[in-house]
Design a protein around this motif. Structure first.
Motif, PDB file in Angstrom:
ATOM      1  N   ARG A  50       0.829  -1.207   0.000  1.00 36.58           N
ATOM      2  CA  ARG A  50       0.000   0.000   0.000  1.00 36.58           C
ATOM      3  C   ARG A  50       0.864   1.257   0.000  1.00 36.58           C
ATOM      4  O   ARG A  50       0.526   2.246  -0.628  1.00 36.58           O
ATOM      5  N   LEU A  53       2.183   1.688  -3.475  1.00 39.39           N
ATOM      6  CA  LEU A  53       1.146   2.140  -4.397  1.00 39.39           C
ATOM      7  C   LEU A  53       0.700   3.574  -4.117  1.00 39.39           C
ATOM      8  O   LEU A  53      -0.047   4.166  -4.888  1.00 39.39           O
ATOM      9  N   TYR A  73      -1.829  -2.328 -11.254  1.00 45.09           N
ATOM     10  CA  TYR A  73      -2.049  -2.976  -9.959  1.00 45.09           C
ATOM     11  C   TYR A  73      -2.981  -4.173 -10.125  1.00 45.09           C
ATOM     12  O   TYR A  73      -4.053  -4.064 -10.714  1.00 45.09           O
ATOM     13  N   PRO A  75      -4.994  -6.421  -7.755  1.00 48.06           N
ATOM     14  CA  PRO A  75      -5.373  -6.644  -6.362  1.00 48.06           C
ATOM     15  C   PRO A  75      -5.615  -8.123  -6.105  1.00 48.06           C
ATOM     16  O   PRO A  75      -5.732  -8.919  -7.040  1.00 48.06           O
ATOM     17  N   ARG A  77      -8.215  -9.516  -4.807  1.00 49.43           N
ATOM     18  CA  ARG A  77      -9.534  -9.881  -5.310  1.00 49.43           C
ATOM     19  C   ARG A  77     -10.350  -8.626  -5.574  1.00 49.43           C
ATOM     20  O   ARG A  77     -10.053  -7.556  -5.041  1.00 49.43           O
ATOM     21  N   VAL A  78     -11.336  -8.765  -6.433  1.00 51.10           N
ATOM     22  CA  VAL A  78     -12.316  -7.699  -6.591  1.00 51.10           C
ATOM     23  C   VAL A  78     -13.666  -8.280  -6.182  1.00 51.10           C
ATOM     24  O   VAL A  78     -13.925  -9.461  -6.411  1.00 51.10           O
ATOM     25  N   THR A  79     -14.470  -7.457  -5.534  1.00 51.21           N
ATOM     26  CA  THR A  79     -15.775  -7.954  -5.113  1.00 51.21           C
ATOM     27  C   THR A  79     -16.824  -7.526  -6.123  1.00 51.21           C
ATOM     28  O   THR A  79     -17.183  -6.350  -6.176  1.00 51.21           O
ATOM     29  N   LEU A 134      -7.478  -9.913 -14.353  1.00 53.85           N
ATOM     30  CA  LEU A 134      -6.985  -8.776 -13.568  1.00 53.85           C
ATOM     31  C   LEU A 134      -5.583  -8.364 -14.030  1.00 53.85           C
ATOM     32  O   LEU A 134      -5.248  -7.179 -14.065  1.00 53.85           O
ATOM     33  N   ARG A 137      -5.976  -6.487 -17.192  1.00 52.36           N
ATOM     34  CA  ARG A 137      -6.467  -5.167 -16.841  1.00 52.36           C
ATOM     35  C   ARG A 137      -5.321  -4.226 -16.483  1.00 52.36           C
ATOM     36  O   ARG A 137      -5.249  -3.089 -16.933  1.00 52.36           O
TER      37      ARG A 137
ATOM     38  N   ARG B  53     -24.175  -0.905  -2.803  1.00 53.93           N
ATOM     39  CA  ARG B  53     -24.799  -1.337  -1.541  1.00 53.93           C
ATOM     40  C   ARG B  53     -25.206  -0.161  -0.667  1.00 53.93           C
ATOM     41  O   ARG B  53     -24.935  -0.124   0.529  1.00 53.93           O
ATOM     42  N   SER B 180     -16.449   0.693  -6.536  1.00 55.94           N
ATOM     43  CA  SER B 180     -17.247  -0.191  -5.699  1.00 55.94           C
ATOM     44  C   SER B 180     -16.711  -1.623  -5.729  1.00 55.94           C
ATOM     45  O   SER B 180     -16.904  -2.366  -4.787  1.00 55.94           O
ATOM     46  N   PHE B 181     -16.016  -2.009  -6.793  1.00 58.26           N
ATOM     47  CA  PHE B 181     -15.439  -3.354  -6.846  1.00 58.26           C
ATOM     48  C   PHE B 181     -14.185  -3.444  -5.989  1.00 58.26           C
ATOM     49  O   PHE B 181     -13.955  -4.425  -5.310  1.00 58.26           O
ATOM     50  N   ASN B 182     -13.333  -2.457  -6.085  1.00 58.43           N
ATOM     51  CA  ASN B 182     -12.089  -2.468  -5.340  1.00 58.43           C
ATOM     52  C   ASN B 182     -11.544  -1.039  -5.251  1.00 58.43           C
ATOM     53  O   ASN B 182     -10.946  -0.545  -6.201  1.00 58.43           O
ATOM     54  N   ALA B 184      -9.027   0.286  -3.780  1.00 61.42           N
ATOM     55  CA  ALA B 184      -7.580   0.464  -3.965  1.00 61.42           C
ATOM     56  C   ALA B 184      -7.226   0.476  -5.444  1.00 61.42           C
ATOM     57  O   ALA B 184      -6.448   1.309  -5.910  1.00 61.42           O
ATOM     58  N   LEU B 185      -7.848  -0.436  -6.178  1.00 56.01           N
ATOM     59  CA  LEU B 185      -7.599  -0.522  -7.615  1.00 56.01           C
ATOM     60  C   LEU B 185      -7.976   0.792  -8.295  1.00 56.01           C
ATOM     61  O   LEU B 185      -7.242   1.323  -9.126  1.00 56.01           O
ATOM     62  N   VAL B 188      -5.413   3.550  -7.445  1.00 57.39           N
ATOM     63  CA  VAL B 188      -4.184   3.420  -8.227  1.00 57.39           C
ATOM     64  C   VAL B 188      -4.422   3.906  -9.654  1.00 57.39           C
ATOM     65  O   VAL B 188      -3.549   4.480 -10.293  1.00 57.39           O
ATOM     66  N   ARG B 189      -5.631   3.705 -10.130  1.00 58.29           N
ATOM     67  CA  ARG B 189      -5.986   4.126 -11.474  1.00 58.29           C
ATOM     68  C   ARG B 189      -6.233   5.635 -11.560  1.00 58.29           C
ATOM     69  O   ARG B 189      -6.638   6.156 -12.581  1.00 58.29           O
TER      70      ARG B 189
END
Lengths: 262, 296
Positions: A50, A53, A73, A75, A77-79, A134, A137, B53, B180-182, B184-185, B188-189
């Motif tokens: 972290r 990044l 990056y 990660p 996982r993505v939710t 990912l 991506r 959510r 909403s998915f991530n 942190a991602l 970074v973007r």
């Protein structure tokens, strides 16, 4: 070396309240190198990532990024909720600032051997497929530095080897630097140039071979792990001439304890 | 073009029999126009509310409108449209919940539960104090929505809010989704995740307040949730999800406004709109179940 580094951490400390997660960590991530952080749970691996990044600022110390450094990056996982209809194609173009051409998407996916997934629904992907998507991506923006957080979490063993293999291939093709965190010691040792064993501080660092024999590493992970670790090497990288071991290519590998030939 | 011209045009069409006869009433045309503006905006924004959510959050902001109305009447704003207090209170409520969420470490459902209860308690207490001062029945309109009281000022506010929200949300849709998915991602973007979170909940609050007139404080949050939920159940692509949600919300709004008048049912518009969207949700769920069965 430091001047050329993509990313440098100098004496970085991070504390949350009274908990000191990182204590005086210094690292230089070189261009074109694969840099892996291993270490016990709670050793600060994720925090270090972290910091690298720019998601977490250090309580003390300095982080230097090369000017206009593009970071890709991946990660852990993505939710994405199961019911959300989302194709891989759509997922890849989220938050891109430009309209990505279909051929570039296709090409990037093919680099991670996932071109057949372009129109698949994201929630239908297996763990390994999702990791590859990912990775694709992250590659879309042609990053100079690829940062991966446990890239093989939730992937079966065959898939794990394939993903490490892909990461190496991407590095070879693009010359990007790679910084990753890993849990599994076994596979990662084979796929990396530099290993840092992190337990709050850098307890040892160096080539996989050196680290796996380091006393601090052995005391952290136990000699049993150390013994069964059997650092894998690319057999092509060195050969035996009589009783002599000759490395191939620049640097190459030395004859490791797990080397079973000759 | 003024609302007057549009109203006259629609009333003319209704008189000539092209549109339902009840639209010869000017007030109903107003209500319908309001519904046609609210529907698409609530439906579109709802897809993000559901994905991020924030369903419970948007319900809570809607309920906060009740307290906003009470405060408005208390400080002497007109009870037909206490917009000053409504906007101020709901924005404050939304900002505070988000601010605390980032700092207390509590999950948002717990935090919203706390804020919602306290806000409702405050609103209910104020309303009972006010009951001695104004005709409490007037408040029914605020609570459950009314087609009778939508005037040109309400329409203007709605239109401005709707255009503003659309202009801000559409370009940010993908980024909000990625965040909403991530988070942190997204960071970074280069996506300013925290700032966008604040922006988004402010948009939800503003839309909620602008829609209170027609749907009512109690039910306004539901039109951000139910059409999107129904669309989610049956859609097979992101695009479908988005546009179906808009269609469902708009259809619910139109049905909820026109049907009670056409059928001379003494039902408040807010209740009818949400019942209509509830029926759509039921239909969507059943059709998914039926599809599952045929596929299995």
């Amino acid at each position: 070396m430091a001047a050329e580094a993509l990313l440098s951490l100098a004496d970085v400390h991070v504390s949350f309240g009274r908990q000191h997660v990182l204590r005086g960590v210094s690292l230089d991530i070189p261009e074109g190198g694969i840099f892996t952080i291993v270490g016990p749970n709670g050793g600060g691996k994720s925090t270090l990532l972290r910091v690298a990044l720019g998601l977490q600022s250090p309580s003390h110390g300095k982080v230097t990024r090369r000017g206009k450094l593009t970071i890709g990056y991946v990660p852990q996982r993505v939710t994405i909720e199961r019911t959300l209809p989302l194709t891989v194609r759509r997922f890849l173009t989220l938050a891109l600032n430009w309209r990505e051409s279909a051929s570039h998407l296709q090409y990037t996916l093919s680099r991670v051997r996932a071109e057949y997934l372009l129109d698949a629904q994201v929630h239908d992907l297996s763990g390994g497929e999702m990791q590859r998507v990912l990775l694709a991506r992250a590659l879309l923006r042609r990053p100079q530095l690829l940062v991966l957080d446990e890239p093989v979490a939730g992937v079966d063993v065959t898939g794990q080897a394939e993903i490490y293999d892909l990461i190496g291939k991407v590095r070879d093709e693009t010359g990007c630097g790679v910084l990753m965190v890993s849990h599994d010691l076994h596979l990662v040792m084979a796929a990396t140039d530099q290993v840092v064993c992190l337990n709050g501080h850098v307890c040892c660092a160096g080539t996989p071979q050196a680290v796996s024999r380091h006393p601090e590493y052995l005391s952290l992970f136990g000699t049993r792990v150390g013994a069964s670790l059997a650092v894998y090497e690319h057999h092509h990288d060195h050969r035996h001439v009589g009783s002599e071991i000759k490395p191939l290519g620049d640097g190459g590998c030395t004859h490791g304890p797990g080397c079973s030939h000759g | 073009m003024s609302f007057e011209t549009l109203r006259a045009l629609l009333q003319g069409w209704a008189g000539a029999g092209y549109l339902p006869g009840s639209l010869t009433y000017g007030f109903l045309v107003n209500a319908l126009l309001a519904g046609l503006v609210i529907g698409p905006v609530l439906g579109g924004l709802g897809t993000l509310v559901v994905t991020k959510r924030l369903a419970f959050f948007s319900e809570a902001v809607g309920h906060a409108a009740l307290t906003g109305v009470a405060i408005g009447i208390l400080v002497g704003e007109p009870y037909t449209g206490p917009y000053g207090s409504l906007f101020a209170y709901c924005l404050l409520f939304a900002l505070l919940v988000n601010f605390m969420r980032n700092r207390t470490g509590l999950t948002s459902d717990t935090l919203i539960g706390v804020f919602l209860s306290v806000s409702l308690a405050l609103g209910a207490s104020l309303l009972l104090i006010l009951a001695t001062r104004v005709n409490i029945h007037i408040l029914e309109n605020v609570l459950f929505g009314s087609v009778l009281t939508v005037d040109d000022r309400d329409l203007t506010i709605l239109l401005v809010v709707a255009l503003g929200v659309t202009a801000l949300t559409l370009p940010l849709f993908n980024r909000l989704l990625l965040a909403s998915f991530n988070p942190a991602l997204a960071t970074v973007r280069g996506v300013p995740v925290k700032a966008m979170d604040y922006l988004f909940i402010l948009l939800v609050a503003v839309v909620t307040v602008a829609s209170v007139k027609i749907i009512g404080a109690i039910l306004v949050g539901a039109l951000l949730v139910i059409p999107a939920a129904a669309a989610r159940v049956v859609s097979t692509s992101l695009r479908g999800f988005f546009f179906l949600s808009i269609a469902f919300a708009t259809l619910s709004a139109i049905a909820g406004i026109l049907l009670p008048v056409e059928l001379t049912l003494p039902v408040p518009s807010g209740g009818a709109i949400i019942l209509a969207s509830g029926l759509l949700f039921l239909g969507a769920t059943l059709s998914r179940l039926a599809l599952r069965r045929t596929n299995a």
